[in-house]
Write a protein that holds these residues in place. Sequence first.
Motif, PDB file in Angstrom:
ATOM      1  N   ARG A  84       0.833  -1.204   0.000  1.00  0.00           N
ATOM      2  CA  ARG A  84       0.000   0.000   0.000  1.00  0.00           C
ATOM      3  C   ARG A  84       0.868   1.255   0.000  1.00  0.00           C
ATOM      4  O   ARG A  84       1.799   1.374   0.778  1.00  0.00           O
ATOM      5  N   GLY A  85       0.546   2.181  -0.880  1.00  0.00           N
ATOM      6  CA  GLY A  85       1.286   3.431  -0.992  1.00  0.00           C
ATOM      7  C   GLY A  85       2.593   3.324  -1.753  1.00  0.00           C
ATOM      8  O   GLY A  85       3.293   4.311  -1.929  1.00  0.00           O
ATOM      9  N   ARG A  86       2.962   2.114  -2.233  1.00  0.00           N
ATOM     10  CA  ARG A  86       4.230   1.935  -2.951  1.00  0.00           C
ATOM     11  C   ARG A  86       4.034   1.608  -4.425  1.00  0.00           C
ATOM     12  O   ARG A  86       5.012   1.398  -5.138  1.00  0.00           O
ATOM     13  N   THR A  87       2.787   1.539  -4.903  1.00  0.00           N
ATOM     14  CA  THR A  87       2.553   1.197  -6.312  1.00  0.00           C
ATOM     15  C   THR A  87       1.705   2.268  -6.979  1.00  0.00           C
ATOM     16  O   THR A  87       0.875   2.914  -6.320  1.00  0.00           O
ATOM     17  N   ARG A  88       1.950   2.468  -8.283  1.00  0.00           N
ATOM     18  CA  ARG A  88       1.093   3.377  -9.042  1.00  0.00           C
ATOM     19  C   ARG A  88       1.172   3.061 -10.536  1.00  0.00           C
ATOM     20  O   ARG A  88       2.200   2.583 -11.040  1.00  0.00           O
ATOM     21  N   LEU A  89       0.052   3.301 -11.218  1.00  0.00           N
ATOM     22  CA  LEU A  89      -0.005   3.228 -12.678  1.00  0.00           C
ATOM     23  C   LEU A  89       0.201   4.630 -13.247  1.00  0.00           C
ATOM     24  O   LEU A  89      -0.054   5.635 -12.577  1.00  0.00           O
ATOM     25  N   PHE A  90       0.654   4.715 -14.509  1.00  0.00           N
ATOM     26  CA  PHE A  90       0.797   5.998 -15.194  1.00  0.00           C
ATOM     27  C   PHE A  90      -0.525   6.270 -15.928  1.00  0.00           C
ATOM     28  O   PHE A  90      -0.698   5.903 -17.098  1.00  0.00           O
ATOM     29  N   LYS A  91      -1.461   6.902 -15.204  1.00  0.00           N
ATOM     30  CA  LYS A  91      -2.813   7.047 -15.752  1.00  0.00           C
ATOM     31  C   LYS A  91      -2.845   7.863 -17.041  1.00  0.00           C
ATOM     32  O   LYS A  91      -3.709   7.652 -17.892  1.00  0.00           O
ATOM     33  N   GLU A  92      -1.901   8.807 -17.175  1.00  0.00           N
ATOM     34  CA  GLU A  92      -1.874   9.591 -18.400  1.00  0.00           C
ATOM     35  C   GLU A  92      -1.460   8.743 -19.606  1.00  0.00           C
ATOM     36  O   GLU A  92      -1.638   9.159 -20.757  1.00  0.00           O
ATOM     37  N   GLU A  93      -0.894   7.549 -19.358  1.00  0.00           N
ATOM     38  CA  GLU A  93      -0.456   6.667 -20.444  1.00  0.00           C
ATOM     39  C   GLU A  93      -1.451   5.534 -20.720  1.00  0.00           C
ATOM     40  O   GLU A  93      -1.258   4.747 -21.643  1.00  0.00           O
ATOM     41  N   LEU A  94      -2.515   5.408 -19.889  1.00  0.00           N
ATOM     42  CA  LEU A  94      -3.468   4.304 -20.080  1.00  0.00           C
ATOM     43  C   LEU A  94      -4.159   4.377 -21.439  1.00  0.00           C
ATOM     44  O   LEU A  94      -4.506   3.347 -22.029  1.00  0.00           O
ATOM     45  N   GLY A  95      -4.343   5.581 -21.943  1.00  0.00           N
ATOM     46  CA  GLY A  95      -5.000   5.739 -23.232  1.00  0.00           C
ATOM     47  C   GLY A  95      -4.236   5.115 -24.376  1.00  0.00           C
ATOM     48  O   GLY A  95      -4.808   4.776 -25.414  1.00  0.00           O
ATOM     49  N   THR A  96      -2.942   4.937 -24.232  1.00  0.00           N
ATOM     50  CA  THR A  96      -2.119   4.305 -25.279  1.00  0.00           C
ATOM     51  C   THR A  96      -1.831   2.846 -24.962  1.00  0.00           C
ATOM     52  O   THR A  96      -0.970   2.224 -25.601  1.00  0.00           O
ATOM     53  N   GLY A  97      -2.488   2.292 -23.932  1.00  0.00           N
ATOM     54  CA  GLY A  97      -2.284   0.880 -23.619  1.00  0.00           C
ATOM     55  C   GLY A  97      -1.131   0.612 -22.683  1.00  0.00           C
ATOM     56  O   GLY A  97      -0.768  -0.545 -22.475  1.00  0.00           O
ATOM     57  N   ASN A  98      -0.542   1.656 -22.094  1.00  0.00           N
ATOM     58  CA  ASN A  98       0.588   1.467 -21.183  1.00  0.00           C
ATOM     59  C   ASN A  98       0.037   1.193 -19.784  1.00  0.00           C
ATOM     60  O   ASN A  98      -0.499   2.060 -19.122  1.00  0.00           O
ATOM     61  N   VAL A  99       0.166  -0.066 -19.310  1.00  0.00           N
ATOM     62  CA  VAL A  99      -0.319  -0.461 -17.987  1.00  0.00           C
ATOM     63  C   VAL A  99       0.860  -0.811 -17.080  1.00  0.00           C
ATOM     64  O   VAL A  99       0.731  -1.625 -16.165  1.00  0.00           O
ATOM     65  N   SER A 100       2.017  -0.188 -17.337  1.00  0.00           N
ATOM     66  CA  SER A 100       3.207  -0.450 -16.527  1.00  0.00           C
ATOM     67  C   SER A 100       2.973  -0.010 -15.080  1.00  0.00           C
ATOM     68  O   SER A 100       2.219   0.922 -14.807  1.00  0.00           O
ATOM     69  N   LEU A 101       3.656  -0.690 -14.154  1.00  0.00           N
ATOM     70  CA  LEU A 101       3.501  -0.419 -12.725  1.00  0.00           C
ATOM     71  C   LEU A 101       4.821   0.075 -12.154  1.00  0.00           C
ATOM     72  O   LEU A 101       5.870  -0.515 -12.413  1.00  0.00           O
ATOM     73  N   GLN A 102       4.771   1.173 -11.396  1.00  0.00           N
ATOM     74  CA  GLN A 102       5.966   1.635 -10.679  1.00  0.00           C
ATOM     75  C   GLN A 102       5.885   1.180  -9.231  1.00  0.00           C
ATOM     76  O   GLN A 102       4.899   1.413  -8.552  1.00  0.00           O
ATOM     77  N   LEU A 103       6.955   0.520  -8.779  1.00  0.00           N
ATOM     78  CA  LEU A 103       7.065   0.050  -7.396  1.00  0.00           C
ATOM     79  C   LEU A 103       8.137   0.874  -6.693  1.00  0.00           C
ATOM     80  O   LEU A 103       9.283   0.919  -7.141  1.00  0.00           O
ATOM     81  N   SER A 104       7.761   1.542  -5.606  1.00  0.00           N
ATOM     82  CA  SER A 104       8.666   2.454  -4.896  1.00  0.00           C
ATOM     83  C   SER A 104       9.315   1.758  -3.702  1.00  0.00           C
ATOM     84  O   SER A 104       8.774   0.800  -3.150  1.00  0.00           O
ATOM     85  N   ASN A 105      10.499   2.303  -3.314  1.00  0.00           N
ATOM     86  CA  ASN A 105      11.209   1.834  -2.118  1.00  0.00           C
ATOM     87  C   ASN A 105      11.309   0.303  -2.095  1.00  0.00           C
ATOM     88  O   ASN A 105      10.776  -0.368  -1.213  1.00  0.00           O
ATOM     89  N   VAL A 106      12.015  -0.241  -3.066  1.00  0.00           N
ATOM     90  CA  VAL A 106      12.098  -1.693  -3.254  1.00  0.00           C
ATOM     91  C   VAL A 106      12.690  -2.370  -2.021  1.00  0.00           C
ATOM     92  O   VAL A 106      13.659  -1.885  -1.427  1.00  0.00           O
ATOM     93  N   LYS A 107      12.086  -3.511  -1.636  1.00  0.00           N
ATOM     94  CA  LYS A 107      12.552  -4.313  -0.515  1.00  0.00           C
ATOM     95  C   LYS A 107      13.024  -5.672  -1.017  1.00  0.00           C
ATOM     96  O   LYS A 107      12.686  -6.095  -2.121  1.00  0.00           O
ATOM     97  N   VAL A 108      13.794  -6.371  -0.164  1.00  0.00           N
ATOM     98  CA  VAL A 108      14.239  -7.717  -0.533  1.00  0.00           C
ATOM     99  C   VAL A 108      13.049  -8.631  -0.772  1.00  0.00           C
ATOM    100  O   VAL A 108      13.042  -9.457  -1.680  1.00  0.00           O
ATOM    101  N   SER A 109      11.988  -8.478   0.045  1.00  0.00           N
ATOM    102  CA  SER A 109      10.806  -9.337  -0.083  1.00  0.00           C
ATOM    103  C   SER A 109      10.042  -9.107  -1.381  1.00  0.00           C
ATOM    104  O   SER A 109       9.155  -9.892  -1.720  1.00  0.00           O
ATOM    105  N   ASP A 110      10.370  -8.037  -2.143  1.00  0.00           N
ATOM    106  CA  ASP A 110       9.663  -7.760  -3.396  1.00  0.00           C
ATOM    107  C   ASP A 110      10.124  -8.658  -4.532  1.00  0.00           C
ATOM    108  O   ASP A 110       9.495  -8.700  -5.592  1.00  0.00           O
TER     109      ASP A 110
END
Length: 501
Positions: free
Chosen positions: A89-115
Motif C-alpha cells: 500500500r502506498g508503494r505502487t502506481r499506474l501511469f494514468k496519463e499513459e493508459l489511453g495508449t495501452g501502457n499499464v506499466s507499474l511503478q514500485l517504490s522503495n524496493v525491498k528484498v521481499s519484493d
Amino acid sequence: MKALLRIEDLVLLILLQVYSAQTEQITLIVPNDPVAAQVGENVLLPCQLSPNVSAVQLEVKWLKRDDSQLIHTYVNGADLEGKHSPGYRGRTRLFKEELGTGNVSLQLSNVKVSDKGIYECYVVSSTWFTDSQINLKVTGLGSSPRITLLGRQDSDVSLLCESEGWFPKPELHWRNVKDADLTGRAVLTEKQGTGGLFTLQSALQISQREADGIICLIRQGEEKRILQTRVHISGEFFTLVSSSWKSFSVFFIVFLVLVGLCIPVAVYYSRKKINETVELAKRDLKTECDDLRKQIKDTGHLLKSEWEKLQENSVAVTLDPDTAHCCLTVSEDGKRVRNEMTEQDVPDNKQRFDEYYFVLGREGFTSGRHYWEVDVGDRDSWKLGVTYESAERKGHFDLNPSEGYWVIQLRSGGVLCALNVPLLKNLQKVGVYLDYEEGKVSFYRVEDYFHIHTFTDKFSGKLYPFFDPGTGGMDLVILSTIKDGSNNSAQPKADHASIPV
C-alpha cells in the motif's frame, strides 16, 4: 425448418471464430529478461497492450505470484487501495496519463528484498482478458569492507573484517599481497536482518611475515561485484607490543650488533625500507583509486577529468526564430524560448514548424564534437536533441532516428523517455554531446555528471540542435559553457579525446 436452423448455427459458429481471432490478437508485451532493482530504489515493471488499445475503461490488476498477493487494482478510472496487500500500500502506481495508449506499466517504490519474485499483469474487459508475467530481481549493494585491529594473541595479531547491507549473500575472502587465499583460516559470522539484508563478520589471525599487506574483499553475484579494503601493519608494531622477554632479548642483541658493527649498513637499509614502504603505499593508493574510478563509472557517472574534457567541446548555440512554431517566442539574444500558447504574427516559410512547438539552433554541424547545456528547470514537459536539416518540419511525424530526430523527452507526469523507454527523473540541467564521426548523441544530467542515454547511428547530413520548451509557460534557457580563452569554434580541435558513454 431444420435446414434454417443449421444455417443459423453455421453463422453463429463463424461469428464466434471471428470474435475469438480478434481477442487472441490482444496481448501484453513485457521484458523477456528479469527486471533488476536495487534495495531502496524505485523500479518500473513495463507492461504494454498490443495493439495499443485504451485501458482507461478496463480493469487492470497486478499480482505477486509467489505468495498470491494482490498489489494493485484499477477499475474504470479509479485505484482500489483497500484491496491491496498491506505490504504494498502506498508503494505502487499506474501511469494514468499513459493508459489511453495501452501502457499499464507499474511503478514500485522503495524496493525491498521481499519484493523479489514473479509478478503477473492482468487486463480484463467485458469480452476478453489477457495476462503476462515479469520476473523482478532485487539486489542490495552493501558497504565497503572495514578492517579493525582486535589485538594480539602470542606473536600473532587478530583482524576483524565487517560489511553490511548485502543481498543476496556475498562471499567474503581474505588474501595477501601475493594473492594467496587465507579465507580457510578465518572464522565467519553471517547475520540476516529483518529487512532481508546480510551482515558479514570475519576474524583472521596473521603473523608478522604476513603483515606487509592483507586484503579483505567482498564478491557478489554473477556480475562479480567486488569491494575490497587493504591494510598494512609494519613489523615494528609486532616488536613494540610484544611482552615476551625472548623476543625482546633477540631484538636487543641484534640492536647492539647493528650499533656496534653495522651503523652505516643499518642506515642504508633503513632508508631503503622507507623507500620501499613509500612505493608500496603509492601502489596501494593507485590500486584503490583505479577501483574507485571503476565503481564511479559503473554507476553511470563521469569522472571530473572526463567531464572537463567533454566541456572542452563546448559551442555557442543560439536559437533560429525563423524555424520556431508561431506560438513560440525567442529572446533577442537567441538563448531563451517560451511557449505563449497563442499564435504570433510571424511570416510562414518552409523552415518553420507548423504543428509541433519546435525550434532549431542557428548553428549546423557536419563534423567534429560539440557540447551544449540547457536549463530545463521544473517544467512539466520538454524535448531536446538534434535533427537533420532535411528532416520533416510540416504536419505530423514521429520523433525517432528513422525520421531524422534523435530526441529525449520529459512527458507529462515527470517520466523521462527515449524512444518510449523510461529513463530517470529529477534533473534541472541537461548536457547534450554530439560526436559526428563516432555517430553518437549523448545526454547527461549536469548536476552530478550522470550519463542519461546515448543514441548511436551513422550521420550523413547537417545536424542542428533541437528544442521544445513544452507547455508550462516557462523559459527554456541555453546556458553558456564556454570558458574564457577556450575554443569557441563550431569545429573542436582534432586531438580531443573521445568521451566515454
